[in-house]
Write a protein that holds these residues in place. Sequence first.
Motif, PDB file in Angstrom:
ATOM      1  N   THR A 137       0.796  -1.284  -0.125  1.00  0.00           N
ATOM      2  CA  THR A 137       0.008  -0.090  -0.107  1.00  0.00           C
ATOM      3  C   THR A 137       0.731   1.293   0.108  1.00  0.00           C
ATOM      4  O   THR A 137       0.686   2.294  -0.665  1.00  0.00           O
ATOM      5  N   GLN A 138       1.956   1.303   0.737  1.00  0.00           N
ATOM      6  CA  GLN A 138       2.685   2.464   0.911  1.00  0.00           C
ATOM      7  C   GLN A 138       3.371   2.725  -0.441  1.00  0.00           C
ATOM      8  O   GLN A 138       3.796   3.744  -1.149  1.00  0.00           O
ATOM      9  N   LEU A 139       3.961   1.583  -1.064  1.00  0.00           N
ATOM     10  CA  LEU A 139       4.498   1.822  -2.580  1.00  0.00           C
ATOM     11  C   LEU A 139       3.564   2.489  -3.238  1.00  0.00           C
ATOM     12  O   LEU A 139       3.790   2.968  -4.241  1.00  0.00           O
ATOM     13  N   LEU A 140       2.297   1.678  -3.426  1.00  0.00           N
ATOM     14  CA  LEU A 140       1.343   2.198  -4.290  1.00  0.00           C
ATOM     15  C   LEU A 140       0.722   3.598  -4.119  1.00  0.00           C
ATOM     16  O   LEU A 140       1.005   4.561  -5.058  1.00  0.00           O
ATOM     17  N   LEU A 141       0.888   4.284  -2.913  1.00  0.00           N
ATOM     18  CA  LEU A 141       0.647   5.482  -2.662  1.00  0.00           C
ATOM     19  C   LEU A 141       1.838   6.293  -3.102  1.00  0.00           C
ATOM     20  O   LEU A 141       1.624   7.497  -3.598  1.00  0.00           O
TER      21      LEU A 141
END
Length: 74
Positions: A46-50
């Motif tokens: 999720t952090q990478l996608l954000l």
Amino acid sequence: MSRDDQRRAMRETREDLIEQLEQLYREAFDRIGGQDLGEGAIARLTQLLLRSREAAITPLEEEIEAPLITRAPE
């Protein structure tokens, strides 16, 4: 096509791209939420996608909000 028409077309194109990217990221977040990856893996992904979303969309938004630069009167 006049200069104003070109600006309008570019703005609409950028706005369309932003909408498409937003949809893509929403779908990706939904898919991640549906996976059984464990909390840590989901958090990292999720952090990478954000970060990816921010890098993809922010330049397009900044260009839309950029002040119009015109040339000096002759």
